[in-house]
Design a protein around this motif. Structure first.
Motif, PDB file in Angstrom:
ATOM      1  N   PHE A 123       0.830  -1.215   0.000  1.00 48.82           N
ATOM      2  CA  PHE A 123       0.000   0.000   0.000  1.00 48.82           C
ATOM      3  C   PHE A 123       0.860   1.258   0.000  1.00 48.82           C
ATOM      4  CE2 PHE A 123      -2.701  -3.202   1.979  1.00 48.82           C
ATOM      5  CZ  PHE A 123      -3.885  -3.037   1.285  1.00 48.82           C
ATOM      6  N   TYR A 124       0.289   2.287  -0.592  1.00 50.06           N
ATOM      7  CA  TYR A 124       0.819   3.648  -0.493  1.00 50.06           C
ATOM      8  C   TYR A 124      -0.319   4.521   0.039  1.00 50.06           C
ATOM      9  CZ  TYR A 124       1.522   8.436  -2.180  1.00 50.06           C
ATOM     10  OH  TYR A 124       1.606   9.812  -2.250  1.00 50.06           O
ATOM     11  N   GLY A 125      -0.014   5.309   1.065  1.00 51.60           N
ATOM     12  CA  GLY A 125      -1.024   6.198   1.616  1.00 51.60           C
ATOM     13  C   GLY A 125      -0.680   7.646   1.341  1.00 51.60           C
ATOM     14  N   ALA A 126      -1.720   8.472   1.252  1.00 56.80           N
ATOM     15  CA  ALA A 126      -1.529   9.913   1.074  1.00 56.80           C
ATOM     16  C   ALA A 126      -2.468  10.641   2.020  1.00 56.80           C
ATOM     17  CB  ALA A 126      -1.816  10.318  -0.371  1.00 56.80           C
ATOM     18  N   LEU A 127      -1.957  11.678   2.654  1.00 50.92           N
ATOM     19  CA  LEU A 127      -2.757  12.428   3.628  1.00 50.92           C
ATOM     20  C   LEU A 127      -2.451  13.916   3.476  1.00 50.92           C
ATOM     21  CD1 LEU A 127      -4.611  11.893   6.255  1.00 50.92           C
ATOM     22  CD2 LEU A 127      -2.517  12.434   7.523  1.00 50.92           C
ATOM     23  N   ILE A 128      -3.501  14.732   3.433  1.00 51.96           N
ATOM     24  CA  ILE A 128      -3.361  16.189   3.433  1.00 51.96           C
ATOM     25  C   ILE A 128      -4.114  16.724   4.640  1.00 51.96           C
ATOM     26  CG2 ILE A 128      -3.762  18.336   2.175  1.00 51.96           C
ATOM     27  CD1 ILE A 128      -3.950  16.679  -0.396  1.00 51.96           C
ATOM     28  N   THR A 129      -3.440  17.554   5.445  1.00 52.20           N
ATOM     29  CA  THR A 129      -4.119  18.120   6.610  1.00 52.20           C
ATOM     30  C   THR A 129      -4.136  19.641   6.518  1.00 52.20           C
ATOM     31  OG1 THR A 129      -2.125  18.309   7.983  1.00 52.20           O
ATOM     32  CG2 THR A 129      -3.325  16.218   8.069  1.00 52.20           C
ATOM     33  N   SER A 130      -5.134  20.216   7.135  1.00 55.37           N
ATOM     34  CA  SER A 130      -5.230  21.658   7.307  1.00 55.37           C
ATOM     35  C   SER A 130      -5.686  21.922   8.728  1.00 55.37           C
ATOM     36  CB  SER A 130      -6.230  22.274   6.316  1.00 55.37           C
ATOM     37  OG  SER A 130      -5.760  22.144   4.992  1.00 55.37           O
ATOM     38  N   SER A 131      -5.651  23.161   9.119  1.00 50.49           N
ATOM     39  CA  SER A 131      -6.061  23.530  10.469  1.00 50.49           C
ATOM     40  C   SER A 131      -7.323  24.384  10.402  1.00 50.49           C
ATOM     41  CB  SER A 131      -4.943  24.306  11.166  1.00 50.49           C
ATOM     42  OG  SER A 131      -5.365  24.781  12.429  1.00 50.49           O
ATOM     43  N   ASP A 132      -8.247  24.098  11.295  1.00 47.60           N
ATOM     44  CA  ASP A 132      -9.477  24.881  11.363  1.00 47.60           C
ATOM     45  C   ASP A 132      -9.726  25.230  12.826  1.00 47.60           C
ATOM     46  OD1 ASP A 132     -11.893  26.089  11.064  1.00 47.60           O
ATOM     47  OD2 ASP A 132     -13.010  24.271  10.550  1.00 47.60           O
ATOM     48  N   ASP A 133      -9.252  26.393  13.237  1.00 48.59           N
ATOM     49  CA  ASP A 133      -9.402  26.835  14.626  1.00 48.59           C
ATOM     50  C   ASP A 133      -8.907  25.782  15.614  1.00 48.59           C
ATOM     51  OD1 ASP A 133     -10.382  29.357  14.092  1.00 48.59           O
ATOM     52  OD2 ASP A 133     -12.454  28.643  13.939  1.00 48.59           O
ATOM     53  N   GLY A 134      -7.744  25.236  15.342  1.00 49.28           N
ATOM     54  CA  GLY A 134      -7.129  24.306  16.288  1.00 49.28           C
ATOM     55  C   GLY A 134      -7.491  22.858  16.072  1.00 49.28           C
ATOM     56  N   THR A 135      -8.443  22.562  15.197  1.00 43.20           N
ATOM     57  CA  THR A 135      -8.771  21.172  14.910  1.00 43.20           C
ATOM     58  C   THR A 135      -8.188  20.794  13.547  1.00 43.20           C
ATOM     59  OG1 THR A 135     -10.860  21.673  13.827  1.00 43.20           O
ATOM     60  CG2 THR A 135     -10.913  21.343  16.214  1.00 43.20           C
ATOM     61  N   ILE A 136      -8.052  19.501  13.334  1.00 40.19           N
ATOM     62  CA  ILE A 136      -7.480  19.005  12.088  1.00 40.19           C
ATOM     63  C   ILE A 136      -8.600  18.756  11.087  1.00 40.19           C
ATOM     64  CG2 ILE A 136      -6.235  17.084  11.015  1.00 40.19           C
ATOM     65  CD1 ILE A 136      -4.780  16.671  13.657  1.00 40.19           C
ATOM     66  N   THR A 137      -8.415  19.216   9.875  1.00 39.35           N
ATOM     67  CA  THR A 137      -9.253  18.772   8.769  1.00 39.35           C
ATOM     68  C   THR A 137      -8.346  18.020   7.811  1.00 39.35           C
ATOM     69  OG1 THR A 137      -8.933  20.843   7.575  1.00 39.35           O
ATOM     70  CG2 THR A 137     -10.857  20.695   9.010  1.00 39.35           C
ATOM     71  N   PHE A 138      -8.884  17.050   7.109  1.00 41.02           N
ATOM     72  CA  PHE A 138      -7.990  16.224   6.295  1.00 41.02           C
ATOM     73  C   PHE A 138      -8.738  15.551   5.146  1.00 41.02           C
ATOM     74  CE2 PHE A 138      -8.939  11.710   6.913  1.00 41.02           C
ATOM     75  CZ  PHE A 138      -9.879  11.775   7.932  1.00 41.02           C
ATOM     76  N   THR A 139      -7.941  15.124   4.164  1.00 36.99           N
ATOM     77  CA  THR A 139      -8.384  14.132   3.184  1.00 36.99           C
ATOM     78  C   THR A 139      -7.267  13.104   3.094  1.00 36.99           C
ATOM     79  OG1 THR A 139      -7.402  15.362   1.340  1.00 36.99           O
ATOM     80  CG2 THR A 139      -9.749  15.745   1.807  1.00 36.99           C
ATOM     81  N   GLY A 140      -7.608  11.898   2.683  1.00 37.61           N
ATOM     82  CA  GLY A 140      -6.575  10.871   2.577  1.00 37.61           C
ATOM     83  C   GLY A 140      -7.024   9.742   1.689  1.00 37.61           C
ATOM     84  N   SER A 141      -6.041   8.951   1.254  1.00 35.39           N
ATOM     85  CA  SER A 141      -6.355   7.805   0.400  1.00 35.39           C
ATOM     86  C   SER A 141      -5.349   6.694   0.652  1.00 35.39           C
ATOM     87  CB  SER A 141      -6.340   8.213  -1.078  1.00 35.39           C
ATOM     88  OG  SER A 141      -5.068   8.714  -1.436  1.00 35.39           O
ATOM     89  N   LEU A 142      -5.764   5.486   0.290  1.00 35.53           N
ATOM     90  CA  LEU A 142      -4.920   4.301   0.421  1.00 35.53           C
ATOM     91  C   LEU A 142      -4.948   3.580  -0.922  1.00 35.53           C
ATOM     92  CD1 LEU A 142      -3.258   2.856   2.629  1.00 35.53           C
ATOM     93  CD2 LEU A 142      -5.257   1.413   3.048  1.00 35.53           C
ATOM     94  N   ASP A 143      -3.760   3.398  -1.487  1.00 35.06           N
ATOM     95  CA  ASP A 143      -3.620   2.927  -2.861  1.00 35.06           C
ATOM     96  C   ASP A 143      -2.863   1.604  -2.840  1.00 35.06           C
ATOM     97  OD1 ASP A 143      -2.872   2.499  -5.483  1.00 35.06           O
ATOM     98  OD2 ASP A 143      -2.066   4.509  -5.823  1.00 35.06           O
TER      99      ASP A 143
END
Length: 458
Positions: A123-143
Motif C-alpha cells: 500500500f501507499y497512503g496519502a494524507l493532506i491536513t489543514s487547520s481549522d481553529d485548532g482542529t485538524i481537517t484532512f483528506t486521505g487515500s490508500l492505494d
C-alpha cells in the motif's frame, strides 16, 4: 469498507502544529495495517518522519518541492518496521481546504509505485491536513496499485480523544432526541458519539449500566461480550433483565433491552470469554472498549489490546467488603483509562497475576493445583449492590465524555478511585514501568497484529 487512521495524541499534536505553518510542510507517516473481522482497515500510526529542512528545494504557501533525501530514508525505515508509508503534507492557513489539487493527484500517482517498491509495502497512503481553529481537517487515500480507497476517519487516542471525518465524507444526521446532549456538549461531539464503535466486555451490573448509558448518549454501534447466562441473583443489578429472562445469555438479554430503547442502533451480542483468541480479535473494529469483567485474565487481554492495537480501554472495578456479619465496611470503585503513554493494569498492580494464570486453567487442572498449593483459589460469590455498580459505570462513561469534550483538569488523570463509604474521590497518573510492554521503549505501542496475537499465550 471503512479506513481509519489511528494516531497517538503526541503525533496528532505535531500534525496539528505543522498544519498551522504558513508554508507547506511534508513528511512520511509510518503505520501498521490491520484488517478487521468486518473487513475494515485500521492504520496504526507509529512514527512521523518529517522532511528535513535541507531537503526542501522550494517551500511556499501553495507549493512544495523536495529532493529524494526528503523521503527515501523514511521508506527504508518503513520497510524495516513493516509499515505502510503515508506521504503527508499540509495545506497551510487557517480554514484552508485539505482537498487534493490536480497536482497533488498527479504526485500521488507518481509516488505510489516508488513508495510501495522502496518500502516493500502493498500500500501507499496519502494524507493532506489543514487547520481549522485548532482542529485538524484532512483528506486521505490508500492505494494498493490497483484501486484507491479513501481514508475515512482519523481517530486520535491519548489523554484526550478526538474523531475527525475526512472533509469530503458524508455525515450521518443527529436525531432530535439528543437535543439536551447537544445543549450540554455541542453537535460535533454528539456526531462523534454516533460514529463511535464501542465494545463492552462483561455484561453484568457494571457493563449493562455502561451499555444503557452509551445508547442513551447516542452511541449507535455496540459489541457485547460475556460468556454467562443470567441467574436469578443477577436480576438485582443487570439493566434490562427480568426474572423470566433467567437462563438466557446475558448478552442477548442486554441486546434486546438496548434495541427496545432505540431500534436503529446496531448491537452485536457475543456469548464468549474475552480470553478466547477469536473473541478478542472481534474487538479489532472497536474505537473504545469498556472493561467490565471481574476476571483477571480477561483484563490482561484488554490491557495488551490497548497497547498493541491503540484501542483506548476504560477498565472498571467494584469491590464491596463486609465485616463478616453481613454489614458493608468498604465500598471501592475504580475507573482506569488505558492509552499510549500511561501504565497498563499490570504496571499499576490492578491485575492479580496468580489468579489470572489460575483462570486460564480448566476447572480440573485448577482444582488439582489449588489442592497442591500451586495456584490460588478463585473467589466465590462476592457481594454486589446495584447502586454502587451503577455509580462506577456512570464514572466510566463520564470519563469518555470528558475526554471527547476536552473539559476538565490538565493533565487528565488516568485513574479515578472512589471510596464511596468515605465519600472520597482521588485521581492519579502513572508512568509505565521501564521496559514493560506498555513502555514506549518496548516498541509494542501500535505494533498491530503479532504472532501469537498480542504476544501472549492463548
Amino acid at each position: 469498507m471503512t479506513t481509519t487512521l489511528v494516531v497517538p495524541d503526541r503525533l496528532a499534536s505535531r500534525l496539528r502544529e505543522l498544519s498551522t505553518y504558513d508554508v507547506e510542510t511534508g513528511g512520511v507517516i509510518l503505520a501498521r495495517l490491520v484488517r478487521t473481522p468486518e473487513d475494515n482497515i485500521r492504520l496504526l500510526a507509529r512514527e512521523l518522519l518529517e522532511v528535513p529542512d535541507h531537503a526542501y528545494e522550494r517551500r511556499e504557501a501553495q507549493q512544495l518541492l523536495i529532493s529524494s533525501e526528503g523521503y527515501v530514508p523514511a521508506l527504508a525505515r518503513a520497510e524495516e518496521a513493516g509499515c505502510v508509508p503515508i506521504w503527508f503534507h499540509t495545506h497551510p492557513g487557517n480554514d484552508s481546504n485539505p482537498a487534493p489539487s490536480r497536482h497533488d493527484l498527479t504526485v500521488n500517482r507518481s509516488l505510489s509505485d516508488l513508495f510501495r517498491l522502496r518500502a516493500d509495502s502493498p500500500f501507499y497512503g496519502a494524507l493532506i491536513t489543514s487547520s481549522d481553529d485548532g482542529t485538524i481537517t484532512f483528506t486521505g487515500s490508500l492505494d494498493d496499485g490497483v484501486s484507491i480507497a479513501p481514508i475515512d476517519r482519523l481517530w486520535v487516542v491519548g489523554p484526550r480523544l478526538a474523531l475527525y471525518h475526512a472533509c469530503d465524507s458524508e455525515h450521518q444526521g443527529v436525531l432530535d432526541i439528543y437535543d439536551r446532549n447537544i445543549r450540554a456538549f455541542g453537535g460535533p461531539v454528539q456526531r462523534v458519539l454516533g460514529d463511535l464503535r464501542a465494545g463492552i466486555v462483561g455484561c453484568g451490573g457494571t457493563g449493562s449500566a455502561v451499555a444503557e448509558q452509551l445508547v442513551r448518549l447516542g452511541v449507535r454501534d455496540i459489541q457485547l461480550i460475556d460468556p454467562d447466562e443470567l441467574s436469578d441473583s443477577n436480576v438485582t443489578r443487570v439493566y434490562g433483565s427480568r426474572l423470566k429472562d433467567v437462563g438466557r445469555p446475558k448478552v442477548e438479554v442486554l441486546a434486546d433491552h438496548l434495541a427496545d430503547i432505540l431500534p436503529s442502533i446496531r448491537v452485536r451480542p457475543i456469548q464468549s470469554m474475552i480470553t478466547v483468541e477469536e473473541t478478542a480479535r472481534l474487538l479489532l473494529d472497536a474505537d473504545i472498549v469498556f472493561g467490565c469483567t471481574d476476571d483477571n485474565a480477561g483484563r490482561m487481554v484488554l490491557s495488551r489490546l490497548s497497547t498493541y492495537l491503540l484501542v483506548p480501554v476504560i477498565d472498571c472495578g467494584v469491590l464491596l467488603s463486609s465485616d463478616g456479619a453481613g454489614r458493608l465496611d468498604g465500598i471501592h470503585g475504580r475507573v482506569t483509562v488505558l492509552h499510549p503513554g500511561q501504565a497498563c493494569l499490570i504496571c499499576r498492580g490492578r491485575v492479580d497475576l496468580g489468579r489470572a494464570r489460575s483462570e486460564m486453567l480448566t476447572p480440573e487442572e485448577r482444582n488439582r493445583l489449588v489442592d497442591e498449593g500451586y495456584a490460588p483459589a478463585l473467589p466465590g460469590v462476592e457481594p454486589a449492590v446495584v447502586a454502587y455498580t451503577s455509580a462506577v459505570a456512570a464514572a466510566a462513561v463520564a470519563e469518555l465524555i470528558e475526554r471527547l469534550t476536552h473539559h476538565g483538569v490538565d493533565p487528565v488523570p488516568s485513574e479515578v478511585l472512589l471510596r464511596l463509604h468515605d465519600r472520597e474521590v482521588s485521581t492519579n497518573n502513572q508512568e509505565p514501568l521501564d521496559r514493560h510492554y506498555c513502555h514506549d521503549s518496548s516498541g509494542k505501542i501500535g505494533l498491530g497484529l503479532t504472532a501469537p496475537f498480542l504476544d501472549q499465550t492463548w
